[in-house]
Design a protein around this motif. Structure first.
Motif, PDB file in Angstrom:
ATOM      1  N   ILE A  75       0.827  -1.215   0.000  1.00 30.12           N
ATOM      2  CA  ILE A  75       0.000   0.000   0.000  1.00 30.12           C
ATOM      3  C   ILE A  75       0.858   1.260   0.000  1.00 30.12           C
ATOM      4  N   SER A  76       1.905   1.272   0.824  1.00 34.34           N
ATOM      5  CA  SER A  76       2.666   2.506   1.032  1.00 34.34           C
ATOM      6  C   SER A  76       3.603   2.856  -0.122  1.00 34.34           C
ATOM      7  N   LEU A  77       4.232   1.863  -0.741  1.00 30.94           N
ATOM      8  CA  LEU A  77       5.215   2.154  -1.789  1.00 30.94           C
ATOM      9  C   LEU A  77       4.625   2.917  -2.982  1.00 30.94           C
ATOM     10  N   PRO A  78       3.510   2.469  -3.564  1.00 32.69           N
ATOM     11  CA  PRO A  78       2.939   3.240  -4.688  1.00 32.69           C
ATOM     12  C   PRO A  78       2.559   4.665  -4.284  1.00 32.69           C
ATOM     13  N   ILE A  79       2.005   4.815  -3.078  1.00 27.54           N
ATOM     14  CA  ILE A  79       1.624   6.152  -2.615  1.00 27.54           C
ATOM     15  C   ILE A  79       2.853   7.035  -2.462  1.00 27.54           C
ATOM     16  N   MET A  80       3.946   6.477  -1.928  1.00 27.28           N
ATOM     17  CA  MET A  80       5.170   7.255  -1.754  1.00 27.28           C
ATOM     18  C   MET A  80       5.775   7.662  -3.095  1.00 27.28           C
ATOM     19  N   ILE A  81       5.702   6.784  -4.081  1.00 24.27           N
ATOM     20  CA  ILE A  81       6.231   7.117  -5.414  1.00 24.27           C
ATOM     21  C   ILE A  81       5.428   8.266  -6.026  1.00 24.27           C
ATOM     22  N   ILE A  82       4.096   8.156  -5.951  1.00 25.80           N
ATOM     23  CA  ILE A  82       3.243   9.237  -6.468  1.00 25.80           C
ATOM     24  C   ILE A  82       3.494  10.523  -5.683  1.00 25.80           C
ATOM     25  N   GLY A  83       3.645  10.386  -4.355  1.00 21.81           N
ATOM     26  CA  GLY A  83       3.893  11.550  -3.511  1.00 21.81           C
ATOM     27  C   GLY A  83       5.182  12.266  -3.867  1.00 21.81           C
ATOM     28  N   LEU A  84       6.238  11.512  -4.150  1.00 19.51           N
ATOM     29  CA  LEU A  84       7.512  12.124  -4.538  1.00 19.51           C
ATOM     30  C   LEU A  84       7.381  12.884  -5.852  1.00 19.51           C
ATOM     31  N   ILE A  85       6.607  12.333  -6.778  1.00 24.00           N
ATOM     32  CA  ILE A  85       6.367  13.027  -8.051  1.00 24.00           C
ATOM     33  C   ILE A  85       5.622  14.336  -7.803  1.00 24.00           C
ATOM     34  N   LEU A  86       4.611  14.291  -6.930  1.00 24.45           N
ATOM     35  CA  LEU A  86       3.844  15.497  -6.608  1.00 24.45           C
ATOM     36  C   LEU A  86       4.707  16.541  -5.902  1.00 24.45           C
ATOM     37  N   ILE A  87       5.633  16.081  -5.061  1.00 21.06           N
ATOM     38  CA  ILE A  87       6.534  17.014  -4.376  1.00 21.06           C
ATOM     39  C   ILE A  87       7.415  17.746  -5.388  1.00 21.06           C
ATOM     40  N   VAL A  88       7.918  17.009  -6.374  1.00 24.98           N
ATOM     41  CA  VAL A  88       8.734  17.642  -7.424  1.00 24.98           C
ATOM     42  C   VAL A  88       7.904  18.667  -8.195  1.00 24.98           C
ATOM     43  N   ILE A  89       6.666  18.297  -8.534  1.00 25.19           N
ATOM     44  CA  ILE A  89       5.783  19.224  -9.254  1.00 25.19           C
ATOM     45  C   ILE A  89       5.529  20.470  -8.419  1.00 25.19           C
ATOM     46  N   ARG A  90       5.290  20.272  -7.110  1.00 29.34           N
ATOM     47  CA  ARG A  90       5.042  21.425  -6.236  1.00 29.34           C
ATOM     48  C   ARG A  90       6.248  22.353  -6.186  1.00 29.34           C
ATOM     49  N   LEU A  91       7.466  21.777  -6.074  1.00 31.06           N
ATOM     50  CA  LEU A  91       8.673  22.597  -5.969  1.00 31.06           C
ATOM     51  C   LEU A  91       8.964  23.343  -7.268  1.00 31.06           C
ATOM     52  N   VAL A  92       8.615  22.742  -8.391  1.00 26.14           N
ATOM     53  CA  VAL A  92       8.901  23.357  -9.689  1.00 26.14           C
ATOM     54  C   VAL A  92       7.820  24.361 -10.088  1.00 26.14           C
ATOM     55  N   LYS A  93       6.559  23.984  -9.918  1.00 22.35           N
ATOM     56  CA  LYS A  93       5.454  24.798 -10.423  1.00 22.35           C
ATOM     57  C   LYS A  93       4.737  25.620  -9.359  1.00 22.35           C
ATOM     58  N   GLY A  94       5.051  25.395  -8.084  1.00 18.97           N
ATOM     59  CA  GLY A  94       4.430  26.187  -7.032  1.00 18.97           C
ATOM     60  C   GLY A  94       3.305  25.471  -6.313  1.00 18.97           C
ATOM     61  N   LEU A  95       2.799  26.113  -5.251  1.00 20.26           N
ATOM     62  CA  LEU A  95       1.759  25.516  -4.422  1.00 20.26           C
ATOM     63  C   LEU A  95       0.469  25.261  -5.194  1.00 20.26           C
ATOM     64  N   GLY A  96       0.124  26.170  -6.094  1.00 13.96           N
ATOM     65  CA  GLY A  96      -1.138  26.056  -6.814  1.00 13.96           C
ATOM     66  C   GLY A  96      -1.239  24.833  -7.695  1.00 13.96           C
ATOM     67  N   ALA A  97      -0.101  24.247  -8.062  1.00 12.83           N
ATOM     68  CA  ALA A  97      -0.115  23.076  -8.938  1.00 12.83           C
ATOM     69  C   ALA A  97      -0.566  21.814  -8.213  1.00 12.83           C
ATOM     70  N   VAL A  98      -0.474  21.810  -6.876  1.00 15.18           N
ATOM     71  CA  VAL A  98      -0.783  20.598  -6.109  1.00 15.18           C
ATOM     72  C   VAL A  98      -1.857  20.843  -5.054  1.00 15.18           C
ATOM     73  N   THR A  99      -1.909  22.054  -4.488  1.00 15.18           N
ATOM     74  CA  THR A  99      -2.794  22.320  -3.353  1.00 15.18           C
ATOM     75  C   THR A  99      -3.996  23.172  -3.746  1.00 15.18           C
ATOM     76  N   ASN A 100      -4.950  23.256  -2.821  1.00 16.07           N
ATOM     77  CA  ASN A 100      -6.110  24.145  -2.969  1.00 16.07           C
ATOM     78  C   ASN A 100      -5.957  25.410  -2.129  1.00 16.07           C
ATOM     79  N   LEU A 101      -4.740  25.728  -1.730  1.00 16.28           N
ATOM     80  CA  LEU A 101      -4.497  26.921  -0.926  1.00 16.28           C
ATOM     81  C   LEU A 101      -4.748  28.185  -1.748  1.00 16.28           C
ATOM     82  N   SER A 102      -5.083  29.264  -1.046  1.00  9.61           N
ATOM     83  CA  SER A 102      -5.358  30.540  -1.704  1.00  9.61           C
ATOM     84  C   SER A 102      -5.037  31.667  -0.732  1.00  9.61           C
ATOM     85  N   ASN A 103      -5.190  32.905  -1.191  1.00  9.16           N
ATOM     86  CA  ASN A 103      -4.989  34.042  -0.294  1.00  9.16           C
ATOM     87  C   ASN A 103      -6.032  34.064   0.815  1.00  9.16           C
TER      88      ASN A 103
END
Length: 411
Positions: free
Chosen positions: A36-64
Motif C-alpha cells: 500500500i505505502s510504496l505506490p503512494i510514496m512514489i506518487i507523492g515524490l512526483i507530486l513534491i517535485v511538481i510542487r517545488l517546480v510549479k508552485g503551491l497552486g499546482a498541487v494544493t487548494n491553498l489561496s490568499n
C-alpha cells in the motif's frame, strides 16, 4: 529475543562495510503495508517535485483566503502535538526519576525525533518560496521578535536535543564504547533542554493562531490558545505513545523480553492515568475560557454542536474511558481511548487552522484539501514509518542496551 550484533569499527572503511551490510532488507518484502505505502510514496515524490517546480497552486487548494491547509494543520501543528510524548516521557523518566517507563523511552524519543525531521520537511513544502526557508532562522523581513523566529529556532534546537538523547543507541549499534560513554553523560542536559524547548514551541504554535482574531470562530479563539495547545500536547503525545507503542510491541514482539511484555500492561495503565489528569486540566481550562469569552450562546448553533463534538465526544468521553481502562487494566479500552484522543487533538488543530477559520464564508467558497495534498501527507507519514522500522530492526531500541553498555552503567 534477538540479540543485537556489536561490530568492531576501527576505521572509516569498517563503518562503510558495516553500514552497507545493514542496508540489506530485514523481514518480508511483500507485506500489506509495503504494497500500500510504496505506490503512494512514489506518487507523492512526483507530486513534491511538481510542487517545488510549479508552485503551491499546482498541487494544493491553498489561496490568499486560506493560506494554511492540510500540510500546516496536520503535518506540522497536529504532528508536533503528537510528538509531545517524547518530552513528556523524558521529563517523567529522567527528571522525576520514574523508572517504570524507562523501557519505552528509546522508541518514544526515536518517534519524536523522526516526527520533527519529517514535519520540518512539511514546512519546507508549504512555504511559497521554499528557497527562502532560512529566513525565519535569521529573522529576515519580520524581525527576531516574531513567533515564527521563535518556532524555527525551537524546532532546530529541539531536534538537536532529541538527537543527543538518542545518540547513545546509535553508538551501541556501532559498538563505539568510548563515544557511547560520552554521549550518555550528555543525556540529562539534553533532556532538560528538550523539555524547556518543547514546552515553549508547543505553546508558540498556538500563538500563531492569535493572528486570526476576527477570523477564527469565537468558540475557538482566545488569548489562552498557547496554554491550551501546550496542555493538549501532553495527553495527545502520550496517546500517540500508547497507539504507536501498541503497534510496535505487536510487530516487533520478537525483540522484547517476557519481562517487558508482561510489564507493558502496567505501563499503559500508568500512561492512561496521566492522560486523564491532563485532559481534566484541559477541560477545566476550556470551561474557564468559555466563561471568560462569554461564548456560551454559540453552543446552541451548528458550530456549537461541532465544538461540543470535539470537546465532549473526543476529549471528555475518552478521558472517562482512560479512567475506566486504568482501573480495570483493560488494554483494549486504553487503546480505544488513545485513538479517540488522537482524533480529538487532530480535530482541534484543524479547527484552528482552516475548519473554524473564516467560519462565516459559505461552504462552497471554503478550503478543502486536494487529492495531491492528501497523498503528500500520506507520503510523509509512510516515509517516517519506513525509517522508524529500518532503525528498530537494526539498533537496540526495544531490546535495550547490549551487555557491555549495561556493565558500563553499573560501574
Amino acid at each position: 529475543m534477538n540479540g543485537a550484533r556489536t561490530p568492531e569499527i576501527r576505521s572509516f572503511g569498517d563503518f562503510v562495510s558495516f553500514f552497507l551490510s545493514e542496508l540489506k532488507p530485514r523481514g518480508k518484502l511483500i507485506t500489506p503495508f509495503n504494497v500500500i505505502s510504496l505506490p503512494i510514496m512514489i506518487i507523492g515524490l512526483i507530486l513534491i517535485v511538481i510542487r517545488l517546480v510549479k508552485g503551491l497552486g499546482a498541487v494544493t487548494n491553498l489561496s490568499n483566503q486560506f493560506p494554511w491547509g492540510l500540510w500546516i494543520g496536520f503535518d506540522v501543528i497536529t504532528g508536533v502535538a503528537f510528538a509531545g510524548g517524547a518530552y513528556t516521557l523524558c521529563f517523567i523518566v529522567y527528571i522525576l526519576n520514574v523508572e517504570k517507563y524507562h523501557s519505552i523511552v528509546r522508541a518514544t524519543v526515536l518517534n519524536g525525533l523522526l516526527a520533527y525531521m519529517f514535519y520540518a520537511g512539511a514546512i519546507f513544502l508549504d512555504i511559497g518560496r521554499w528557497w527562502n526557508i532560512y529566513n525565519p532562522m535569521i529573522g529576515n523581513k519580520f524581525g527576531v521578535q516574531a513567533v515564527l523566529f521563535l518556532v524555527a529556532w525551537h524546532f532546530l534546537l529541539y531536534m538537536i536535543a532529541e538527537a543527543v538523547e538518542f545518540s547513545p543507541t546509535v553508538a551501541e549499534w556501532l559498538g563505539l564504547k568510548r563515544v557511547r560513554k560520552i554521549l550518555s553523560g550528555m543525556t540529562i542536559g539534553a533532556v532538560v533542554a528538550g523539555v524547556f524547548l518543547s514546552t515553549l514551541h508547543q505553546s508558540a504554535l498556538g500563538a500563531l493562531a492569535l493572528m486570526t482574531k476576527g477570523k477564527l470562530h469565537p468558540l475557538w479563539f482566545t488569548e489562552f490558545i498557547p496554554l491550551l495547545f501546550f496542555v493538549s500536547s501532553i495527553f495527545g503525545g502520550l496517546s500517540m505513545v500508547i497507539f504507536e507503542g501498541s503497534i510496535t510491541h505487536k510487530v516487533f514482539h520478537f525483540k522484547l523480553s517476557q519481562d517487558k511484555i508482561k510489564a507493558y500492561g502496567d505501563i499503559l495503565a500508568g500512561l492512561s492515568r496521566i492522560c486523564a489528569g491532563a485532559m481534566l486540566a484541559y477541560l477545566l481550562l476550556k470551561l474557564l475560557v468559555l466563561a471568560h469569552t462569554h461564548a456560551w450562546h454559540y453552543l446552541n448553533t451548528p458550530w456549537g454542536y461541532w465544538y461540543l463534538f470535539e470537546v465532549v465526544g473526543l476529549t471528555f468521553v475518552p478521558m472517562l474511558i482512560f479512567i475506566a481502562g486504568a482501573r480495570s487494566k483493560n488494554n483494549l479500552a486504553i487503546r480505544a481511548a488513545a485513538m479517540l484522543t488522537l482524533l480529538g487533538v487532530m480535530l482541534n488543530r484543524l479547527n484552528h487552522v482552516f475548519i473554524a477559520y473564516k467560519w462565516y464564508i459559505p461552504l462552497s467558497q471554503r478550503y478543502y484539501p486536494s487529492i495531491g495534498e492528501i497523498i503528500v501527507t500520506l507520503t510523509i507519514i509512510f516515509a517516517e514509518v519506513w525509517v522508524f522500522r529500518w532503525i528498530v530492526h537494526r539498533m537496540p531500541v526495544l531490546e535495550g542496551p547490549p551487555a557491555w553498555a549495561k556493565e558500563e552503567v553499573e560501574e
